[in-house]
Write an enzyme that holds these catalytic residues in place. Structure first.
Site, PDB file in Angstrom:
ATOM      1  N   HIS A   1      31.821  66.403 118.819  1.00 47.86           N
ATOM      2  CA  HIS A   1      31.111  67.147 119.861  1.00 47.86           C
ATOM      3  C   HIS A   1      32.073  67.690 120.901  1.00 47.86           C
ATOM      4  O   HIS A   1      33.100  67.076 121.220  1.00 47.86           O
ATOM      5  CB  HIS A   1      29.991  66.326 120.500  1.00 47.86           C
ATOM      6  CG  HIS A   1      30.410  65.084 121.220  1.00 47.86           C
ATOM      7  ND1 HIS A   1      30.742  65.071 122.558  1.00 47.86           N
ATOM      8  CD2 HIS A   1      30.531  63.801 120.807  1.00 47.86           C
ATOM      9  CE1 HIS A   1      31.035  63.846 122.932  1.00 47.86           C
ATOM     10  NE2 HIS A   1      30.926  63.043 121.889  1.00 47.86           N
TER      11      HIS A   1
ATOM     12  N   ASP B   1      31.046  68.607 124.088  1.00 46.44           N
ATOM     13  CA  ASP B   1      30.652  68.328 125.460  1.00 46.44           C
ATOM     14  C   ASP B   1      31.216  67.001 125.953  1.00 46.44           C
ATOM     15  O   ASP B   1      31.565  66.107 125.167  1.00 46.44           O
ATOM     16  CB  ASP B   1      29.130  68.342 125.612  1.00 46.44           C
ATOM     17  CG  ASP B   1      28.423  67.309 124.749  1.00 46.44           C
ATOM     18  OD1 ASP B   1      28.813  67.157 123.579  1.00 46.44           O
ATOM     19  OD2 ASP B   1      27.484  66.653 125.249  1.00 46.44           O
TER      20      ASP B   1
ATOM     21  N   ASP C   1      36.650  61.018 123.826  1.00 44.58           N
ATOM     22  CA  ASP C   1      35.238  61.267 123.523  1.00 44.58           C
ATOM     23  C   ASP C   1      34.871  62.695 123.902  1.00 44.58           C
ATOM     24  O   ASP C   1      34.408  62.943 125.004  1.00 44.58           O
ATOM     25  CB  ASP C   1      34.397  60.253 124.299  1.00 44.58           C
ATOM     26  CG  ASP C   1      32.911  60.346 124.006  1.00 44.58           C
ATOM     27  OD1 ASP C   1      32.539  60.928 122.977  1.00 44.58           O
ATOM     28  OD2 ASP C   1      32.118  59.837 124.832  1.00 44.58           O
TER      29      ASP C   1
ATOM     30  N   GLU D   1      25.686  66.470 122.839  1.00 48.07           N
ATOM     31  CA  GLU D   1      25.616  65.097 122.321  1.00 48.07           C
ATOM     32  C   GLU D   1      25.369  64.098 123.426  1.00 48.07           C
ATOM     33  O   GLU D   1      24.612  63.125 123.263  1.00 48.07           O
ATOM     34  CB  GLU D   1      26.919  64.766 121.582  1.00 48.07           C
ATOM     35  CG  GLU D   1      26.888  63.437 120.806  1.00 48.07           C
ATOM     36  CD  GLU D   1      27.309  62.235 121.634  1.00 48.07           C
ATOM     37  OE1 GLU D   1      27.128  61.087 121.166  1.00 48.07           O
ATOM     38  OE2 GLU D   1      27.812  62.417 122.773  1.00 48.07           O
ATOM     39  N   GLU D   2      26.006  64.314 124.569  1.00 45.63           N
ATOM     40  CA  GLU D   2      25.915  63.341 125.656  1.00 45.63           C
ATOM     41  C   GLU D   2      24.521  63.282 126.285  1.00 45.63           C
ATOM     42  O   GLU D   2      24.228  62.352 127.035  1.00 45.63           O
ATOM     43  CB  GLU D   2      26.960  63.656 126.733  1.00 45.63           C
ATOM     44  CG  GLU D   2      28.409  63.587 126.261  1.00 45.63           C
ATOM     45  CD  GLU D   2      28.869  62.177 125.938  1.00 45.63           C
ATOM     46  OE1 GLU D   2      28.056  61.238 126.067  1.00 45.63           O
ATOM     47  OE2 GLU D   2      30.045  62.007 125.561  1.00 45.63           O
TER      48      GLU D   2
ATOM     49  N   ASP E   1      30.915  60.808 111.576  1.00 45.63           N
ATOM     50  CA  ASP E   1      30.932  61.152 113.000  1.00 45.63           C
ATOM     51  C   ASP E   1      31.730  60.084 113.741  1.00 45.63           C
ATOM     52  O   ASP E   1      32.242  59.124 113.146  1.00 45.63           O
ATOM     53  CB  ASP E   1      29.489  61.223 113.525  1.00 45.63           C
ATOM     54  CG  ASP E   1      29.364  61.957 114.863  1.00 45.63           C
ATOM     55  OD1 ASP E   1      30.378  62.481 115.363  1.00 45.63           O
ATOM     56  OD2 ASP E   1      28.244  61.994 115.403  1.00 45.63           O
TER      57      ASP E   1
ATOM     58  N   HIS F   1      34.138  57.404 129.077  1.00 49.23           N
ATOM     59  CA  HIS F   1      33.214  57.731 130.170  1.00 49.23           C
ATOM     60  C   HIS F   1      33.704  57.172 131.501  1.00 49.23           C
ATOM     61  O   HIS F   1      32.957  57.200 132.486  1.00 49.23           O
ATOM     62  CB  HIS F   1      31.801  57.206 129.887  1.00 49.23           C
ATOM     63  CG  HIS F   1      31.093  57.938 128.794  1.00 49.23           C
ATOM     64  ND1 HIS F   1      29.715  57.912 128.648  1.00 49.23           N
ATOM     65  CD2 HIS F   1      31.544  58.710 127.774  1.00 49.23           C
ATOM     66  CE1 HIS F   1      29.364  58.637 127.600  1.00 49.23           C
ATOM     67  NE2 HIS F   1      30.466  59.123 127.046  1.00 49.23           N
TER      68      HIS F   1
END
Length: 519
Positions: free
Chosen positions: A129, A131, A164, A198-199, A225, A471
């Site tokens: 992803h 984002d 991520d 995705e987030e 994934d 994150h």
């Protein structure tokens, strides 16, 4: 007579001990750890060029915002960032974009199709992803390098999205780009899907793209994934291990409301709404949902890691009929282990009186549950009502519309799982390979609409200091890890895709190992 009774008891005890020992000796991996798979060779890559590409990618603030609640200025800035990021990818990985058909889904998600010579063969779906999550403004002072400047320093690429998940986007496209440049063409077709939301659930990105593929009747053999990686060390064994996610937890939030008489705080009752709510939360914390360290996926993980476990641990795990309570208690002590064996209970938001001297007539709590594959949203709600049913004035209902069940559990006895395991084995330099449960959510859960074989593994090595960066503050990836990812993805693409031609001709007459990802 007592002599015979004593002899019988001794014989029974010896038989039980012998059975336990036999079970412990037989407690081992139930699946092939990739030893039987012959992997294709991979080209080499220019690690510095990869680092530069990722650093540039991190400068695009591709933050996914909820379109229903975000400020228009934030949505506009994000849209501009996604457009700039796409243009950067197109200009950087020219060969890959020329070889593949590219569609935009839901505004900014990118769906690539790499045609294979065998049009009837099942195709693979490789997911990542674009984002990223926002950065909390108050933490900016704690970053070694600003989160959106994409700095390469001290052997790392620093910035939001480094782990991520922009590193996967860059590594997959770099792998495809160098393979195309070196003349490789796949026998079996493949898809790349890079989501843009995705987030925040992937509804407009991955889910929409997968629905489109399903509507077209596309046959997918397996999907891969993010979700798990090579851990060094793995806390349970203290040794390096590569974990492949074969399932992921679901999520549901329950709103609990406690009702009682209100009034002035100078005359409080003994059982106010706040007290009733507190009792309910304590009851939920005390009476956790059922655990099980011998059930899939964790039971399969522990078997796969058995050779690295102490004998006493193997003895307990191999004989749950005798040691089940002890095993569950030990797992419950460690948050990460506890999350892998049961649906977790997490009170997150509380509200009550609007003023310090007012007794609320209602006190509310939101409790988030991360759902194990053995449970469902409905069984979670039933558990809450059962545990709190004896407390007066308590009600429990689902909060909001979003109820995400746990995923299916993907098989570990298929050729595709063995392929992923073989790549993980090579990337981890022979570490134990184990299936596992992803406790967070990924876009891969949508892929079950196309295939029952959905796996979650990123070929990089993480240690205990890396996990809090996801994150969090100072997200980064080592240049060495990025290089490992590109080589591992290239190996995976070549092995699954198969060669139309027997040999790949390296660029400018170099050997395959000397080919470069960036020219």
């Amino acid at each position: 007579m007592w002599k015979f009774v004593g002899a019988g008891i001794a014989t029974l005890i010896l038989a039980i001990v012998a059975l336990m020992g036999f079970n412990a000796a037989q407690y081992r991996a139930a699946t092939d750890q990739g030893e039987s798979v012959e992997l294709a060779s991979a080209p080499d890559f220019n690690a510095n060029a990869l680092a530069t590409h990722l650093a540039t990618a991190l400068r695009f603030r591709t933050i996914s915002f909820d379109p229903e609640s975000a400020a228009p200025a934030d949505l506009a800035a994000s849209a501009s960032a996604f457009e700039g990021f796409e243009l950067f990818l197109r200009n950087t990985f020219l060969s890959a974009f020329r070889a593949m058909e590219v569609e935009k889904i839901g505004g900014h998600s990118l769906l690539f199709y790499w045609p294979g010579a065998d049009a009837a063969a099942p195709r693979a779906l490789f997911m990542a992803h674009q984002d990223v999550v926002p950065v909390v403004p108050e933490t900016l002072k704690d970053w070694t390098h600003p989160p959106f400047e994409g700095v390469v320093a001290d052997g790392f690429v620093w910035g939001r999205g480094a782990l991520d998940d922009k590193s996967s986007v860059i590594a997959l496209l770099a792998a495809a780009d160098v393979l195309v440049t070196n003349g490789w063409r796949p026998q079996r077709g493949m898809y790349f899907l890079f989501g843009h939301d995705e987030e925040i659930g992937g509804e407009n990105g991955a889910k929409a793209a997968i629905a489109l593929l399903k509507a077209r009747g596309v046959k997918i053999g397996f999907a891969l994934d993010e979700g798990m990686a090579i851990l060094d060390p793995f806390p349970i064994t203290g040794k390096r291990a590569a974990l492949i996610g074969i399932a992921e937890k679901g999520s549901v939030t329950v709103e609990m409301v406690a009702t009682a008489e209100g009034g002035h705080s100078s005359l409080p009752p003994r059982d106010s709404a706040a007290v009733r709510l507190a009792r309910a939360l304590v009851a939920l914390d005390t009476h956790q949902m059922k655990g099980g360290a011998t059930e899939a996926p964790v039971g399969l993980m522990m078997r796969a890691l058995a050779a690295d476990l102490p004998f006493t641990t193997r003895l307990a795990l191999a004989n749950p009929w005798a040691f089940g309570g002890i095993i569950d208690a030990q797992f419950a002590k460690i948050p990460a282990a506890n999350a892998s064996v049961r649906t977790t209970t997490a009170p997150t938001m509380l509200s009550g009186s609007p003023k310090a001297n007012v007794l609320p007539q209602q006190a509310r709590a939101l409790v988030n549950f991360r759902i194990h594959p053995r449970d469902t949203p409905e069984s979670v709600l039933a558990h809450v009502r059962k545990v709190t049913g004896a407390i007066p004035g308590i009600s429990a209902e689902f909060s909001g519309e979003r109820r995400q069940s746990a995923s299916l559990v993907s098989p570990t006895d298929s050729p595709n799982y063995r392929l992923v395991a073989a790549v993980a084995r090579a990337a981890s330099e022979g570490a134990r390979i184990a299936p596992g449960l992803v406790v967070a959510g990924t876009d891969s859960r949508h892929a079950y609409a196309l295939t029952k074989e959905v796996y979650r593994f990123t070929p990089f090595v993480l240690d205990g200091t890396d996990l809090p960066r996801l994150h969090g503050v100072n997200e980064r990836i080592s240049v060495q890890n990025l290089h490992l990812m590109a080589r591992s993805f290239a190996t995976l693409l070549r092995t699954y895709g198969g060669d139309v031609e027997t040999e790949i001709t390296a660029a400018k007459g170099e050997s395959l190992a000397g080919a470069r990802a960036s020219r």
